[in-house]
Write an enzyme that holds these catalytic residues in place. Sequence first.
Site, PDB file in Angstrom:
ATOM      1  N   HIS A   8      -3.089  -2.935   2.646  1.00  0.00           N
ATOM      2  CA  HIS A   8      -3.234  -3.707   1.407  1.00  0.00           C
ATOM      3  C   HIS A   8      -1.886  -4.189   0.890  1.00  0.00           C
ATOM      4  O   HIS A   8      -0.832  -3.694   1.289  1.00  0.00           O
ATOM      5  CB  HIS A   8      -3.965  -2.904   0.321  1.00  0.00           C
ATOM      6  CG  HIS A   8      -3.238  -1.680  -0.172  1.00  0.00           C
ATOM      7  ND1 HIS A   8      -3.463  -0.425   0.346  1.00  0.00           N
ATOM      8  CD2 HIS A   8      -2.301  -1.517  -1.145  1.00  0.00           C
ATOM      9  CE1 HIS A   8      -2.712   0.458  -0.304  1.00  0.00           C
ATOM     10  NE2 HIS A   8      -1.980  -0.175  -1.201  1.00  0.00           N
ATOM     11  N   HIS A  87       3.922  -3.964  -4.030  1.00  0.00           N
ATOM     12  CA  HIS A  87       4.234  -3.215  -2.807  1.00  0.00           C
ATOM     13  C   HIS A  87       3.343  -3.674  -1.662  1.00  0.00           C
ATOM     14  O   HIS A  87       2.361  -4.387  -1.871  1.00  0.00           O
ATOM     15  CB  HIS A  87       4.095  -1.704  -3.031  1.00  0.00           C
ATOM     16  CG  HIS A  87       2.700  -1.222  -3.319  1.00  0.00           C
ATOM     17  ND1 HIS A  87       2.170  -1.156  -4.588  1.00  0.00           N
ATOM     18  CD2 HIS A  87       1.715  -0.769  -2.501  1.00  0.00           C
ATOM     19  CE1 HIS A  87       0.939  -0.683  -4.537  1.00  0.00           C
ATOM     20  NE2 HIS A  87       0.630  -0.450  -3.276  1.00  0.00           N
ATOM     21  N   GLU A 136       4.546   1.270   1.003  1.00  0.00           N
ATOM     22  CA  GLU A 136       3.651   2.431   1.003  1.00  0.00           C
ATOM     23  C   GLU A 136       3.200   2.672   2.439  1.00  0.00           C
ATOM     24  O   GLU A 136       2.887   1.728   3.171  1.00  0.00           O
ATOM     25  CB  GLU A 136       2.439   2.136   0.103  1.00  0.00           C
ATOM     26  CG  GLU A 136       1.424   3.265   0.009  1.00  0.00           C
ATOM     27  CD  GLU A 136       0.239   2.914  -0.907  1.00  0.00           C
ATOM     28  OE1 GLU A 136       0.221   1.798  -1.471  1.00  0.00           O
ATOM     29  OE2 GLU A 136      -0.661   3.753  -1.030  1.00  0.00           O
TER      30      GLU A 136
HETATM   31 CO    CO Z   1      -0.986   0.806  -2.737  1.00  0.00          CO
END
Ligand code: CO
Length: 144
Positions: A8, A87, A136
Amino acid sequence: MKLGRLNHIGVATPSIADSITHYRDVMGATSISTPFDLPEQGVKVCFVDTPTDTGLNGTQIELIEPFDDASPINGFLAKNPAGGQHHVCFEVPDIAAARAEFEGMGKRILGPTRIGAHGTPIFFLHPKDMQGMLTEIMETPIDH
Ligand code: CO
């Protein structure tokens, strides 16, 4: 390191409700989760699915809105009042191995490995060590 798929893109927003309207009405998204609170991470979260040829496992937009005044994304929204890309999140097959490898490469890891919004272990890497992107790392969900 074994790079997995782009799970994502995290997008900070001052209003998940307004962002849902945008992704649905402007971008034509048809699969949007019900927003939920993640107080231990200081955010409210909503997933917007992007389609794939197989209909499965498209990269998501992860909408994040501050949960309270102590939210870790308040600083970002102070600098970017309209919100924006916060992010990126890549999957790896083994979170502990990935963490050890990044540590071995001298990359700064922000906090402990913890359970993220998808219910799988995650950690974050410092943007200054990651080409300017807060990154991440997520263990690939078992159902994917
Ligand atoms: Co995230």
